[in-house]
Design a protein around this motif. Structure first.
Motif, PDB file in Angstrom:
ATOM      1  N   SER A  37    -123.239  44.320  23.294  1.00  0.00           N
ATOM      2  CA  SER A  37    -124.659  44.341  23.651  1.00  0.00           C
ATOM      3  C   SER A  37    -125.194  42.917  23.657  1.00  0.00           C
ATOM      4  O   SER A  37    -124.544  42.000  23.154  1.00  0.00           O
ATOM      5  N   ALA A  38    -126.386  42.745  24.203  1.00  0.00           N
ATOM      6  CA  ALA A  38    -126.986  41.408  24.284  1.00  0.00           C
ATOM      7  C   ALA A  38    -127.204  40.798  22.900  1.00  0.00           C
ATOM      8  O   ALA A  38    -127.155  39.587  22.741  1.00  0.00           O
ATOM      9  N   SER A  39    -127.419  41.635  21.886  1.00  0.00           N
ATOM     10  CA  SER A  39    -127.674  41.115  20.537  1.00  0.00           C
ATOM     11  C   SER A  39    -126.410  41.102  19.670  1.00  0.00           C
ATOM     12  O   SER A  39    -126.493  40.838  18.476  1.00  0.00           O
ATOM     13  N   ALA A  40    -125.261  41.366  20.250  1.00  0.00           N
ATOM     14  CA  ALA A  40    -124.007  41.427  19.486  1.00  0.00           C
ATOM     15  C   ALA A  40    -123.674  40.064  18.880  1.00  0.00           C
ATOM     16  O   ALA A  40    -123.926  39.023  19.484  1.00  0.00           O
ATOM     17  N   VAL A 137    -105.202  26.119  26.499  1.00  0.00           N
ATOM     18  CA  VAL A 137    -106.644  26.290  26.620  1.00  0.00           C
ATOM     19  C   VAL A 137    -106.932  27.088  27.881  1.00  0.00           C
ATOM     20  O   VAL A 137    -106.435  26.772  28.957  1.00  0.00           O
ATOM     21  N   VAL A 138    -107.749  28.148  27.723  1.00  0.00           N
ATOM     22  CA  VAL A 138    -108.066  29.040  28.830  1.00  0.00           C
ATOM     23  C   VAL A 138    -109.580  29.134  28.969  1.00  0.00           C
ATOM     24  O   VAL A 138    -110.286  29.329  27.976  1.00  0.00           O
ATOM     25  N   GLU A 139    -110.080  28.986  30.189  1.00  0.00           N
ATOM     26  CA  GLU A 139    -111.489  29.213  30.484  1.00  0.00           C
ATOM     27  C   GLU A 139    -111.628  30.696  30.819  1.00  0.00           C
ATOM     28  O   GLU A 139    -111.042  31.170  31.798  1.00  0.00           O
ATOM     29  N   VAL A 140    -112.389  31.412  30.008  1.00  0.00           N
ATOM     30  CA  VAL A 140    -112.493  32.862  30.114  1.00  0.00           C
ATOM     31  C   VAL A 140    -113.889  33.241  30.619  1.00  0.00           C
ATOM     32  O   VAL A 140    -114.876  32.953  29.948  1.00  0.00           O
ATOM     33  N   PRO A 141    -113.977  33.902  31.778  1.00  0.00           N
ATOM     34  CA  PRO A 141    -115.289  34.335  32.262  1.00  0.00           C
ATOM     35  C   PRO A 141    -115.777  35.560  31.496  1.00  0.00           C
ATOM     36  O   PRO A 141    -114.992  36.435  31.145  1.00  0.00           O
ATOM     37  N   VAL A 142    -117.081  35.602  31.222  1.00  0.00           N
ATOM     38  CA  VAL A 142    -117.681  36.774  30.598  1.00  0.00           C
ATOM     39  C   VAL A 142    -117.993  37.763  31.714  1.00  0.00           C
ATOM     40  O   VAL A 142    -118.698  37.447  32.659  1.00  0.00           O
ATOM     41  N   ASP A 143    -117.406  38.955  31.606  1.00  0.00           N
ATOM     42  CA  ASP A 143    -117.579  39.991  32.620  1.00  0.00           C
ATOM     43  C   ASP A 143    -118.026  41.272  31.924  1.00  0.00           C
ATOM     44  O   ASP A 143    -117.219  41.977  31.335  1.00  0.00           O
ATOM     45  N   LEU A 144    -119.328  41.531  31.982  1.00  0.00           N
ATOM     46  CA  LEU A 144    -119.880  42.700  31.307  1.00  0.00           C
ATOM     47  C   LEU A 144    -119.875  43.939  32.194  1.00  0.00           C
ATOM     48  O   LEU A 144    -120.309  45.004  31.771  1.00  0.00           O
ATOM     49  N   GLU A 145    -119.389  43.806  33.416  1.00  0.00           N
ATOM     50  CA  GLU A 145    -119.375  44.930  34.347  1.00  0.00           C
ATOM     51  C   GLU A 145    -117.996  45.536  34.553  1.00  0.00           C
ATOM     52  O   GLU A 145    -117.866  46.578  35.168  1.00  0.00           O
ATOM     53  N   ARG A 146    -116.962  44.891  34.059  1.00  0.00           N
ATOM     54  CA  ARG A 146    -115.594  45.344  34.288  1.00  0.00           C
ATOM     55  C   ARG A 146    -115.354  46.702  33.651  1.00  0.00           C
ATOM     56  O   ARG A 146    -115.757  46.950  32.532  1.00  0.00           O
ATOM     57  N   LYS A 147    -114.682  47.558  34.353  1.00  0.00           N
ATOM     58  CA  LYS A 147    -114.347  48.889  33.860  1.00  0.00           C
ATOM     59  C   LYS A 147    -113.176  48.781  32.885  1.00  0.00           C
ATOM     60  O   LYS A 147    -112.369  47.848  32.971  1.00  0.00           O
ATOM     61  N   PRO A 148    -113.035  49.732  31.958  1.00  0.00           N
ATOM     62  CA  PRO A 148    -112.010  49.628  30.916  1.00  0.00           C
ATOM     63  C   PRO A 148    -110.593  49.397  31.416  1.00  0.00           C
ATOM     64  O   PRO A 148    -109.846  48.673  30.801  1.00  0.00           O
ATOM     65  N   MET A 149    -110.177  49.993  32.507  1.00  0.00           N
ATOM     66  CA  MET A 149    -108.785  49.856  32.940  1.00  0.00           C
ATOM     67  C   MET A 149    -108.602  48.780  34.008  1.00  0.00           C
ATOM     68  O   MET A 149    -107.491  48.538  34.450  1.00  0.00           O
ATOM     69  N   HIS A 150    -109.671  48.096  34.419  1.00  0.00           N
ATOM     70  CA  HIS A 150    -109.565  47.083  35.461  1.00  0.00           C
ATOM     71  C   HIS A 150    -108.679  45.939  34.973  1.00  0.00           C
ATOM     72  O   HIS A 150    -108.835  45.450  33.880  1.00  0.00           O
ATOM     73  N   GLY A 151    -107.758  45.527  35.808  1.00  0.00           N
ATOM     74  CA  GLY A 151    -106.889  44.415  35.471  1.00  0.00           C
ATOM     75  C   GLY A 151    -105.651  44.821  34.684  1.00  0.00           C
ATOM     76  O   GLY A 151    -104.801  43.995  34.421  1.00  0.00           O
ATOM     77  N   LYS A 152    -105.546  46.086  34.306  1.00  0.00           N
ATOM     78  CA  LYS A 152    -104.370  46.524  33.557  1.00  0.00           C
ATOM     79  C   LYS A 152    -103.150  46.398  34.445  1.00  0.00           C
ATOM     80  O   LYS A 152    -103.141  46.820  35.581  1.00  0.00           O
ATOM     81  N   MET A 153    -102.110  45.796  33.892  1.00  0.00           N
ATOM     82  CA  MET A 153    -100.891  45.588  34.653  1.00  0.00           C
ATOM     83  C   MET A 153    -100.184  46.918  34.891  1.00  0.00           C
ATOM     84  O   MET A 153    -100.103  47.743  33.997  1.00  0.00           O
ATOM     85  N   ASN A 154     -99.678  47.114  36.082  1.00  0.00           N
ATOM     86  CA  ASN A 154     -98.925  48.321  36.397  1.00  0.00           C
ATOM     87  C   ASN A 154     -97.448  47.940  36.487  1.00  0.00           C
ATOM     88  O   ASN A 154     -97.028  47.233  37.389  1.00  0.00           O
ATOM     89  N   HIS A 155     -96.677  48.391  35.520  1.00  0.00           N
ATOM     90  CA  HIS A 155     -95.241  48.057  35.492  1.00  0.00           C
ATOM     91  C   HIS A 155     -94.397  49.232  35.938  1.00  0.00           C
ATOM     92  O   HIS A 155     -93.225  49.322  35.617  1.00  0.00           O
ATOM     93  N   GLY A 156     -94.990  50.148  36.703  1.00  0.00           N
ATOM     94  CA  GLY A 156     -94.268  51.327  37.152  1.00  0.00           C
ATOM     95  C   GLY A 156     -93.235  51.004  38.203  1.00  0.00           C
ATOM     96  O   GLY A 156     -93.067  49.875  38.635  1.00  0.00           O
ATOM     97  N   HIS A 157     -92.543  52.002  38.652  1.00  0.00           N
ATOM     98  CA  HIS A 157     -91.484  51.939  39.667  1.00  0.00           C
ATOM     99  C   HIS A 157     -90.236  51.435  39.036  1.00  0.00           C
ATOM    100  O   HIS A 157     -89.628  50.537  39.122  1.00  0.00           O
TER     101      HIS A 157
END
Length: 157
Positions: A37-40, A137-157
């Motif tokens: 949240s904004a006050s976290a 060192v990593v520059e990390v963008p704050v993304d408050l709109e990303r869905k929980p599974m967005h960006g999850k790697m798919n190692h299937g097949h």
């Protein structure tokens, strides 16, 4: 949109699209941070770690000027079936030729005692410390709109 604004946005997008690379062949991809949240007063960073080297490595610590304390955390189910977040003092193994995903509901970088509010679109500098690769060192963008599974790697097949 002015040319200067467009050019700045383009450079930022290209920079974020390139993974962080250490001499050890550790690559960091798809980083993002969130707060509840904004006050976290705490937040978390998520990312993928790929080890393209011939030796196993381990993420053993992290730090950020955006937080008073940064720890490596995971979620585990207790005897009552309740998920609990807990510190992982030994860090996370990243096998040679393999990867490790830090994602919501699992392993992550926990930032406690935020030194400033993290708002959507902000950038947070996080230093990841590896047993063999050292600091990345990593520059990390704050993304408050990303869905929980967005960006999850798919190692299937």
């Amino acid at each position: 949109m002015s040319f200067k604004t467009f050019a700045t946005a383009a450079v930022a997008a290209i920079t974020l699209a390139l993974p962080a690379l250490a001499d050890s062949m550790i690559m960091i991809g798809d980083p993002y941070a969130r707060v509840s949240s904004a006050s976290a007063n705490s937040g978390a960073a998520f990312l993928s770690i790929a080890n393209h080297g011939d030796e196993d490595d381990r993420l053993i610590a992290a730090s950020s000027d955006a937080a008073k304390r940064v720890e490596l955390h995971t979620h585990k189910e207790n005897a009552e079936g309740v998920m609990r977040m807990m510190h992982v003092p030994g860090g996370f193994a990243v096998p040679a030729g393999g990867s490790h995903q830090l994602m919501r509901g699992g392993d992550h970088v926990m930032m406690m005692g935020l030194t400033r509010a993290l708002e959507h679109g902000d950038m947070v500098t996080v230093t990841l410390v590896f047993e063999k690769a050292g600091e990345i060192v990593v520059e990390v963008p704050v993304d408050l709109e990303r869905k929980p599974m967005h960006g999850k790697m798919n190692h299937g097949h």
